[in-house]
Design an enzyme around this catalytic site. Structure first.
Site, short mmCIF file in Angstrom:
data_model
loop_
_atom_site.label_atom_id
_atom_site.label_comp_id
_atom_site.label_asym_id
_atom_site.label_seq_id
_atom_site.Cartn_x
_atom_site.Cartn_y
_atom_site.Cartn_z
N GLY A 93 0.82 -1.22 0.00
CA GLY A 93 0.00 0.00 0.00
C GLY A 93 0.85 1.26 0.00
O GLY A 93 2.07 1.21 0.09
N GLY A 125 2.61 3.58 1.51
CA GLY A 125 3.17 3.71 2.86
C GLY A 125 3.76 5.07 3.11
O GLY A 125 4.05 5.44 4.26
N GLY A 155 7.50 6.88 6.62
CA GLY A 155 6.60 7.58 5.70
C GLY A 155 7.26 8.72 4.92
O GLY A 155 6.60 9.45 4.20
N ARG A 167 -1.53 -0.09 -9.70
CA ARG A 167 -0.45 -1.03 -9.96
C ARG A 167 -1.00 -2.44 -10.14
O ARG A 167 -2.13 -2.73 -9.71
CB ARG A 167 0.50 -1.05 -8.73
CG ARG A 167 1.06 0.30 -8.41
CD ARG A 167 1.18 0.54 -6.91
NE ARG A 167 1.47 1.94 -6.64
CZ ARG A 167 2.70 2.46 -6.58
NH1 ARG A 167 3.74 1.67 -6.69
NH2 ARG A 167 2.87 3.75 -6.39
N ASP A 220 4.33 -4.58 -7.36
CA ASP A 220 3.73 -3.36 -6.80
C ASP A 220 4.32 -2.11 -7.46
O ASP A 220 3.84 -1.00 -7.22
CB ASP A 220 3.91 -3.30 -5.28
CG ASP A 220 5.36 -3.51 -4.86
OD1 ASP A 220 5.92 -4.56 -5.18
OD2 ASP A 220 5.93 -2.60 -4.24
N ASP A 275 7.66 4.48 -9.85
CA ASP A 275 8.45 4.26 -8.63
C ASP A 275 9.94 4.13 -8.93
O ASP A 275 10.50 3.03 -9.02
CB ASP A 275 7.96 3.02 -7.86
CG ASP A 275 6.75 3.34 -7.00
OD1 ASP A 275 6.18 4.44 -7.17
OD2 ASP A 275 6.38 2.50 -6.16
P1 AMP Z 1 9.24 0.81 -2.81
O1 AMP Z 1 10.37 -0.16 -2.62
O2 AMP Z 1 9.64 2.24 -2.64
O3 AMP Z 1 8.47 0.57 -4.05
O4 AMP Z 1 8.24 0.55 -1.58
C1 AMP Z 1 7.67 -0.70 -1.27
C2 AMP Z 1 6.63 -0.49 -0.19
O5 AMP Z 1 7.24 0.05 0.97
C3 AMP Z 1 5.51 0.44 -0.54
O6 AMP Z 1 4.36 -0.01 0.11
C4 AMP Z 1 5.98 1.76 0.04
O7 AMP Z 1 4.92 2.64 0.31
C5 AMP Z 1 6.65 1.28 1.31
N1 AMP Z 1 7.70 2.20 1.78
C6 AMP Z 1 8.92 2.41 1.24
N2 AMP Z 1 9.60 3.31 1.96
C7 AMP Z 1 8.82 3.69 2.98
C8 AMP Z 1 8.94 4.60 4.07
N3 AMP Z 1 10.06 5.30 4.25
N4 AMP Z 1 7.90 4.73 4.90
C9 AMP Z 1 6.78 4.02 4.73
N5 AMP Z 1 6.59 3.15 3.75
C10 AMP Z 1 7.59 2.98 2.87
MG MG Z 2 6.97 1.06 -4.89
#
Ligand code: AMP
Ligand code: MG
Length: 488
Positions: A93, A95, A125, A182, A255, A265
């Site tokens: 989700g 995040g 976040g 996605r 995702d 992303d």
């Molecule tokens: P990503 O690798 O950036 O595509 O992220 C994979 C998942 O981790 C997604 O659900 C993002 O929203 C969550 N996510 C990545 N970095 C953070 C963060 N610093 N805080 C909260 N959620 C994160």
């Molecule tokens: Mg991502």
């Protein structure tokens, strides 16, 4: 100088959030202390009908940093799942992102790095300035190259400390796309046996973005199989463009796969320097699942995940299989077409595939710089002066033999390389890792000039931009020491 304005700058229409509570949670953005403008993209602003006056206003700064909601916007974090590095990861989700809404132009606006949401899974976040600059420039670069991508409207920094491997500071990136849906959105509802929501989501995507699939509903096909086929085709075209441009995404988890076939992303992405088909850009991917030459097959694997998720709607396994079966042939055709264009040729000729494969083998064996090779070749064909290209090869005679063979084949078929096409296909400016690194280092010192310059040249990467040679050459030795990871 910021100017005050109170007019509602953005008008919204019903969009993703109207799907209901099963699709996510209303989530206000967290406030960002002492926000400061770092960059914005005028073209994206224009796409949303936002004028420069507003983009320079304090209202914009506060709204796009998450400090003050935009009128009529109810920020929303969506739920999705996904396969990460080949393994089902369960619920993920948004995040660290919230959707502000969909504008009347049909563009969704999202803040990334805007604080915790119900999907943060214990993380902060936030997004750091370093990765946000990379994403801002990547959106510019990909769009400039003509590769489908989410866009970046604005980048705002803050002194707020954010801990990664080392202490860094926060930034909020405003992202724009017709949709941020996605593959993982579908996978989530399928994994939970929520067929009603799955259907609702698929119907929404078809109605909005793939209306032609509804018409294909008749005959022995169905709209959901049609959707899967259309997504497979778009994805094939996207990956063909990535491969031809030498772009590596780095984290092709499901995702991070856009249902619209957009590049989505940006994390540890990289553009190829010295050509190495096995190159792994993501330090967090030691086995090379997402190596450059794996990308086409990984996208196919990801489509199979989407197919499994859509199966309750499609009904017949055979129909789902047939839908994604269009992927390999579409990819091969699109990739060949891209590579022919790089050689300045619009039409196929017998032997094109073998000739391109032979060239890539030569580039790989000499680890020849990919963007410089193509740009120099384009110039050389224009000027008939081949030395700058030959000089890139250790084995010059092998390159000569390849070129001679190509020219013989073309002469036989009455074709010739078109240098204008080559110069419009092979960019002079590519967002190599070290260029982004320059922009990041300067930005950390509050100097945003490099970022600005790169943004300008990458917006029009095929133009010459006299005086900007520094950004168009071979990478310096220190570029090899830069590592990219999932940390962002
Ligand atoms: P990503 O690798 O950036 O595509 O992220 C994979 C998942 O981790 C997604 O659900 C993002 O929203 C969550 N996510 C990545 N970095 C953070 C963060 N610093 N805080 C909260 N959620 C994160
Ligand atoms: Mg991502």
């Amino acid at each position: 100088m910021p100017v005050a304005t109170s007019r509602a700058p953005i008008t919204w229409r019903q969009g993703f959030t109207s799907l209901g509570a099963a699709f996510g949670s209303p989530q206000p953005a967290a406030s960002l202390p002492d926000p400061c403008w770092i960059a914005h993209d005028r073209d994206v602003a224009a796409l949303l009908g936002l004028d420069e006056r507003w983009m320079n206003s304090d209202q914009a700064l506060q709204a796009l940093s998450g400090n003050a909601p935009l009128p009529e916007s109810i920020p929303f974090a969506s739920v999705y799942g996904g396969h990460q590095f080949g393994v089902w990861a369960g619920r993920l989700g948004d995040g660290r992102a919230v959707l502000l809404g969909e504008t009347t132009q049909g563009q969704e606006i999202q803040l990334k790095g805007s604080g915790r949401t119900p999907y943060s899974r214990g993380a902060d976040g936030r997004a750091v300035l370093r990765s946000s600059i990379r994403e801002f420039l990547a959106c510019t670069a990909m769009h400039g190259l003509g590769i489908p991508t989410t866009r970046a409207l604005a980048l705002i920094g803050s002194p707020l400390p954010v801990q990664r491997e080392e202490p860094e500071t926060a930034a909020v990136l405003t992202r724009v796309a017709p949709s941020f849906i996605r593959f993982g959105h579908f996978e989530w509802f399928a994994s939970q046996g929520q067929t009603t929501e799955l259907r609702q989501l698929a119907d929404y995507v078809i109605e909005r973005y793939y209306p032609e699939c509804r018409e294909a509903d008749s005959a022995n096909d169905n709209a959901y199989a049609g959707l899967l086929r259309a997504v497979s085709e778009r994805t094939a075209h996207l990956i063909a463009q990535w491969q031809a441009a030498g772009f590596m995404h780095g984290v092709m988890n499901t995702d991070n796969m856009s249902i619209l076939g957009l590049t989505l992303d940006y994390g540890p992405f990289q553009f190829m320097d010295g050509y190495d088909p096995r190159h792994i850009c993501n330090h967090s991917d030691p086995l090379g699942r997402y190596a450059y030459d794996e990308q086409p097959a990984v996208a196919h694997w990801n489509l199979a995940c989407l197919a499994r998720a859509l199966l309750p709607l499609i009904g017949e396994t055979a129909q789902a299989q047939a839908a994604i079966a269009v992927y390999p042939q579409t990819f091969n055709r699109a990739y060949l077409e891209q590579m022919r264009r790089k050689l300045g040729l619009q039409d196929a000729w017998e032997g094109d595939e073998a000739s391109i494969a032979a060239l890539l083998a030569l580039l790989a064996s000499g680890h020849v710089d990919y963007p410089v090779f193509w740009r120099r070749l384009s110039r050389a064909i224009a000027s008939d002066h081949m030395a700058p290209v030959r000089d890139l090869f250790v084995d010059r005679s092998a390159f000569d033999a390849w070129l001679l063979s190509l020219q013989k084949q073309l002469a036989q078929y009455g074709k010739a390389q078109n240098p204008d096409l080559m110069l419009k296909t092979n960019p002079r400016f590519v967002l190599r890792t070290h260029l982004a690194e320059h922009a990041i280092r300067d930005a950390k010192l509050q100097n945003f000039e490099t970022l600005q310059t790169l943004h300008e040249v990458l917006t029009h990467p095929y133009d010459e931009h006299p005086g900007q040679d520094a950004w168009a050459g071979l990478p310096p030795d220190w570029a090899d020491t830069l590592t990219l990871s999932c940390s962002s």
